[in-house]
Scaffold this motif. Sequence first.
Motif, PDB file in Angstrom:
ATOM      1  N   ALA A 150       0.845  -1.194   0.000  1.00 51.30           N
ATOM      2  CA  ALA A 150       0.000   0.000   0.000  1.00 51.30           C
ATOM      3  C   ALA A 150       0.877   1.240   0.000  1.00 51.30           C
ATOM      4  O   ALA A 150       1.749   1.391   0.853  1.00 51.30           O
ATOM      5  CB  ALA A 150      -0.925  -0.003   1.217  1.00 51.30           C
ATOM      6  N   GLU A 151       0.671   2.109  -0.966  1.00 51.46           N
ATOM      7  CA  GLU A 151       1.434   3.351  -1.082  1.00 51.46           C
ATOM      8  C   GLU A 151       0.501   4.518  -1.386  1.00 51.46           C
ATOM      9  O   GLU A 151      -0.674   4.335  -1.721  1.00 51.46           O
ATOM     10  CB  GLU A 151       2.513   3.239  -2.164  1.00 51.46           C
ATOM     11  N   LEU A 152       1.065   5.730  -1.310  1.00 48.43           N
ATOM     12  CA  LEU A 152       0.280   6.949  -1.439  1.00 48.43           C
ATOM     13  C   LEU A 152       0.110   7.409  -2.878  1.00 48.43           C
ATOM     14  O   LEU A 152      -0.692   8.297  -3.145  1.00 48.43           O
ATOM     15  CB  LEU A 152       0.943   8.072  -0.638  1.00 48.43           C
ATOM     16  N   SER A 153       0.882   6.867  -3.814  1.00 49.07           N
ATOM     17  CA  SER A 153       0.859   7.326  -5.198  1.00 49.07           C
ATOM     18  C   SER A 153       0.997   6.140  -6.137  1.00 49.07           C
ATOM     19  O   SER A 153       1.774   5.220  -5.873  1.00 49.07           O
ATOM     20  CB  SER A 153       2.005   8.315  -5.440  1.00 49.07           C
ATOM     21  N   MET A 154       0.269   6.184  -7.244  1.00 49.37           N
ATOM     22  CA  MET A 154       0.424   5.137  -8.249  1.00 49.37           C
ATOM     23  C   MET A 154       1.832   5.140  -8.820  1.00 49.37           C
ATOM     24  O   MET A 154       2.332   4.104  -9.249  1.00 49.37           O
ATOM     25  CB  MET A 154      -0.598   5.327  -9.377  1.00 49.37           C
ATOM     26  N   ASN A 155       2.494   6.305  -8.828  1.00 50.09           N
ATOM     27  CA  ASN A 155       3.878   6.353  -9.308  1.00 50.09           C
ATOM     28  C   ASN A 155       4.777   5.460  -8.456  1.00 50.09           C
ATOM     29  O   ASN A 155       5.644   4.753  -8.978  1.00 50.09           O
ATOM     30  CB  ASN A 155       4.397   7.783  -9.278  1.00 50.09           C
ATOM     31  N   ASN A 156       4.604   5.515  -7.130  1.00 52.25           N
ATOM     32  CA  ASN A 156       5.375   4.635  -6.243  1.00 52.25           C
ATOM     33  C   ASN A 156       5.102   3.178  -6.568  1.00 52.25           C
ATOM     34  O   ASN A 156       6.018   2.354  -6.635  1.00 52.25           O
ATOM     35  CB  ASN A 156       4.999   4.870  -4.783  1.00 52.25           C
ATOM     36  N   LEU A 157       3.831   2.839  -6.736  1.00 50.23           N
ATOM     37  CA  LEU A 157       3.463   1.440  -6.962  1.00 50.23           C
ATOM     38  C   LEU A 157       4.040   0.931  -8.277  1.00 50.23           C
ATOM     39  O   LEU A 157       4.504  -0.220  -8.355  1.00 50.23           O
ATOM     40  CB  LEU A 157       1.943   1.300  -6.940  1.00 50.23           C
ATOM     41  N   THR A 158       4.032   1.768  -9.317  1.00 51.44           N
ATOM     42  CA  THR A 158       4.642   1.371 -10.596  1.00 51.44           C
ATOM     43  C   THR A 158       6.127   1.095 -10.419  1.00 51.44           C
ATOM     44  O   THR A 158       6.666   0.111 -10.939  1.00 51.44           O
ATOM     45  CB  THR A 158       4.434   2.483 -11.635  1.00 51.44           C
ATOM     46  N   PHE A 159       6.803   1.966  -9.671  1.00 50.97           N
ATOM     47  CA  PHE A 159       8.233   1.805  -9.423  1.00 50.97           C
ATOM     48  C   PHE A 159       8.502   0.517  -8.650  1.00 50.97           C
ATOM     49  O   PHE A 159       9.388  -0.269  -8.994  1.00 50.97           O
ATOM     50  CB  PHE A 159       8.750   3.012  -8.643  1.00 50.97           C
ATOM     51  N   ILE A 160       7.753   0.293  -7.575  1.00 53.18           N
ATOM     52  CA  ILE A 160       7.953  -0.901  -6.742  1.00 53.18           C
ATOM     53  C   ILE A 160       7.728  -2.164  -7.566  1.00 53.18           C
ATOM     54  O   ILE A 160       8.490  -3.134  -7.468  1.00 53.18           O
ATOM     55  CB  ILE A 160       7.019  -0.864  -5.528  1.00 53.18           C
ATOM     56  N   LYS A 161       6.693  -2.169  -8.373  1.00 56.95           N
ATOM     57  CA  LYS A 161       6.385  -3.347  -9.195  1.00 56.95           C
ATOM     58  C   LYS A 161       7.562  -3.683 -10.119  1.00 56.95           C
ATOM     59  O   LYS A 161       7.965  -4.851 -10.237  1.00 56.95           O
ATOM     60  CB  LYS A 161       5.117  -3.100 -10.013  1.00 56.95           C
ATOM     61  N   GLU A 162       8.131  -2.654 -10.756  1.00 55.13           N
ATOM     62  CA  GLU A 162       9.269  -2.891 -11.648  1.00 55.13           C
ATOM     63  C   GLU A 162      10.486  -3.357 -10.855  1.00 55.13           C
ATOM     64  O   GLU A 162      11.228  -4.241 -11.309  1.00 55.13           O
ATOM     65  CB  GLU A 162       9.594  -1.617 -12.432  1.00 55.13           C
ATOM     66  N   ARG A 163      10.701  -2.786  -9.676  1.00 51.04           N
ATOM     67  CA  ARG A 163      11.831  -3.218  -8.835  1.00 51.04           C
ATOM     68  C   ARG A 163      11.696  -4.698  -8.488  1.00 51.04           C
ATOM     69  O   ARG A 163      12.669  -5.458  -8.559  1.00 51.04           O
ATOM     70  CB  ARG A 163      11.893  -2.367  -7.564  1.00 51.04           C
ATOM     71  N   LEU A 164      10.502  -5.121  -8.123  1.00 52.03           N
ATOM     72  CA  LEU A 164      10.297  -6.527  -7.760  1.00 52.03           C
ATOM     73  C   LEU A 164      10.545  -7.445  -8.955  1.00 52.03           C
ATOM     74  O   LEU A 164      11.128  -8.521  -8.814  1.00 52.03           O
ATOM     75  CB  LEU A 164       8.888  -6.730  -7.214  1.00 52.03           C
ATOM     76  N   ARG A 165      10.084  -7.036 -10.130  1.00 52.90           N
ATOM     77  CA  ARG A 165      10.338  -7.839 -11.336  1.00 52.90           C
ATOM     78  C   ARG A 165      11.836  -8.046 -11.525  1.00 52.90           C
ATOM     79  O   ARG A 165      12.295  -9.146 -11.834  1.00 52.90           O
ATOM     80  CB  ARG A 165       9.766  -7.142 -12.572  1.00 52.90           C
ATOM     81  N   ARG A 166      12.586  -6.967 -11.349  1.00 59.91           N
ATOM     82  CA  ARG A 166      14.026  -7.025 -11.598  1.00 59.91           C
ATOM     83  C   ARG A 166      14.768  -7.789 -10.516  1.00 59.91           C
ATOM     84  O   ARG A 166      15.885  -8.242 -10.747  1.00 59.91           O
ATOM     85  CB  ARG A 166      14.580  -5.616 -11.769  1.00 59.91           C
ATOM     86  N   GLU A 167      14.155  -7.940  -9.363  1.00 61.14           N
ATOM     87  CA  GLU A 167      14.734  -8.769  -8.308  1.00 61.14           C
ATOM     88  C   GLU A 167      14.334 -10.237  -8.459  1.00 61.14           C
ATOM     89  O   GLU A 167      14.702 -11.068  -7.637  1.00 61.14           O
ATOM     90  CB  GLU A 167      14.290  -8.255  -6.940  1.00 61.14           C
ATOM     91  N   GLY A 168      13.574 -10.553  -9.524  1.00 62.55           N
ATOM     92  CA  GLY A 168      13.206 -11.935  -9.795  1.00 62.55           C
ATOM     93  C   GLY A 168      11.963 -12.416  -9.081  1.00 62.55           C
ATOM     94  O   GLY A 168      11.704 -13.632  -9.019  1.00 62.55           O
ATOM     95  N   HIS A 169      11.151 -11.496  -8.554  1.00 66.62           N
ATOM     96  CA  HIS A 169       9.940 -11.895  -7.855  1.00 66.62           C
ATOM     97  C   HIS A 169       8.750 -11.934  -8.806  1.00 66.62           C
ATOM     98  O   HIS A 169       8.665 -11.167  -9.770  1.00 66.62           O
ATOM     99  CB  HIS A 169       9.644 -10.940  -6.703  1.00 66.62           C
ATOM    100  N   ASP A 170       7.825 -12.806  -8.511  1.00 67.99           N
ATOM    101  CA  ASP A 170       6.598 -12.937  -9.279  1.00 67.99           C
ATOM    102  C   ASP A 170       5.608 -11.884  -8.792  1.00 67.99           C
ATOM    103  O   ASP A 170       5.022 -12.020  -7.712  1.00 67.99           O
ATOM    104  CB  ASP A 170       6.024 -14.342  -9.089  1.00 67.99           C
ATOM    105  N   VAL A 171       5.411 -10.823  -9.572  1.00 67.21           N
ATOM    106  CA  VAL A 171       4.554  -9.733  -9.118  1.00 67.21           C
ATOM    107  C   VAL A 171       3.077 -10.102  -9.161  1.00 67.21           C
ATOM    108  O   VAL A 171       2.250  -9.382  -8.590  1.00 67.21           O
ATOM    109  CB  VAL A 171       4.802  -8.447  -9.940  1.00 67.21           C
ATOM    110  N   THR A 172       2.735 -11.226  -9.791  1.00 65.66           N
ATOM    111  CA  THR A 172       1.330 -11.628  -9.811  1.00 65.66           C
ATOM    112  C   THR A 172       0.853 -12.111  -8.441  1.00 65.66           C
ATOM    113  O   THR A 172      -0.347 -12.187  -8.198  1.00 65.66           O
ATOM    114  CB  THR A 172       1.085 -12.736 -10.850  1.00 65.66           C
ATOM    115  N   ARG A 173       1.794 -12.405  -7.537  1.00 70.73           N
ATOM    116  CA  ARG A 173       1.389 -12.814  -6.189  1.00 70.73           C
ATOM    117  C   ARG A 173       1.319 -11.620  -5.237  1.00 70.73           C
ATOM    118  O   ARG A 173       1.109 -11.788  -4.038  1.00 70.73           O
ATOM    119  CB  ARG A 173       2.354 -13.851  -5.626  1.00 70.73           C
ATOM    120  N   VAL A 174       1.500 -10.412  -5.766  1.00 72.48           N
ATOM    121  CA  VAL A 174       1.471  -9.200  -4.959  1.00 72.48           C
ATOM    122  C   VAL A 174       0.360  -8.295  -5.491  1.00 72.48           C
ATOM    123  O   VAL A 174       0.211  -8.122  -6.696  1.00 72.48           O
ATOM    124  CB  VAL A 174       2.816  -8.447  -5.032  1.00 72.48           C
ATOM    125  N   SER A 175      -0.430  -7.738  -4.582  1.00 68.62           N
ATOM    126  CA  SER A 175      -1.387  -6.705  -4.981  1.00 68.62           C
ATOM    127  C   SER A 175      -0.814  -5.342  -4.627  1.00 68.62           C
ATOM    128  O   SER A 175      -0.067  -5.200  -3.653  1.00 68.62           O
ATOM    129  CB  SER A 175      -2.742  -6.912  -4.310  1.00 68.62           C
TER     130      SER A 175
END
Length: 456
Positions: free
Chosen positions: A300-325
Amino acid sequence: MSGLHTNEAAGGSQAPAVEARSILDKLAQRASCRDFDGNPIAHEILEEIVHDGVEAPSSCNQQNWHFIIITDPDRKQQARDISGGNHHFAECSALIYLCFQKGWTHGNFSIVQSVAGACYHMMLSAHLRGYQCIWNAGIGDQAALRDLLALPPTFDVIGALAIGRAKTTAPRMKAPRRPVSEVFSWERFERPAASCYPVKPAKDYPFCKIKNESNPFAQWDPTQWHWDQIADFRGYSVWAKSPLAGVYVSRRQGDALRSEHALLPDLGPGARIIEIMPWGGTTTTALLDAIGPRVSLSVAELSMNNLTFIKERLRREGHDVTRVSFDLIKGDRLPYEDASQDVVVLPQVLEHVPDPQRLLDEVKRVLAIGGAVVASTRNATSAYGALWRAHEAKAQIPNQGPFTPLPAETVAGWMAARFAIEEESGIGAEATGDAGVLKHEDRYLGRLYAMRGRRV
């Protein structure tokens, strides 16, 4: 992109507008790159890029700028070290240091404006040639740079332009732009309140008195900010980083995160866990490593910009972002139903919010009976707290937003009023240098205070 207009009634042709729109659309695709492949660029091409740059306007046409191109690998590594860790300084094909001669046309920083105009001309030249680049003001210690560049005392260096080709794996993302309607107005100043940030009251705010390391007007106290201002600040400034895997994480920070996550309760399959306001996702990456694949995570974050950034960071760390909302916080209310969550994690969040006790009330609301909260906060009553008051708090607010360390015992009292405290730790006896765990009577003396509590 809006269209360009021509006066067809006066015999004008649409062709120039179409050509201009095509060029402008291509220029708008330029995005900063922090992940270069390091392959060399021919010296003559670099010289051509500089040549294009100096076609920019110059104050009084004095052209008192100077550009120093660095391509030697050892010198680029030195530039990285001086910058404090800009890894792309060593990996790019070339660094162009942006310098100017002091003493001429300084009114309204006109000579600095001239160098900035030339820098952007170079960036567009590089972009149109198929290269990527990034402009950096964070170049490090001026004295060390003077030695590296053999810069005479009558010249200053104000930035560096890194140029090269992006790795094939580099993020292909352009940082979000504000809506144009927010950044211009007709006839008089008008701007949304959320993008005008609080400052300490003063008679005036002379720009010359404001530096990164010394900003007497910076308002660090988040209780003086509105939620929408904090959301705006964090949502754009997070892109001052990069979602690259493994960067911007120190050993000390990693050790501290492991100590915080050691407080997590046992999590069975399907457990529901929320992480609140992790900003750039460094803590999210570590949390996913800690909880394993059978647990449901919401960020949970305050801005969609943060969430977009976090999602890309997780992808690049090798995590499956489909298991994260990825969920948006609006104001001071968490976007979850009552008693719907098993664990809430607050990674150094309470010191960032306008009303930390209100946030804890929300955490209690969304936790199921028997659910756990794991929270950490920068501790005002620690060696770090003293350092913050003496030095950090006199500087510019960092990109993650305003914060003021909180006394560990005060936070413990807030927690005890809402939860049954099960475990407490202090983390880091020194102001900056360690991540050792402190227990018992020392638990309120660490750089960080961390705890686990239960809703009963």
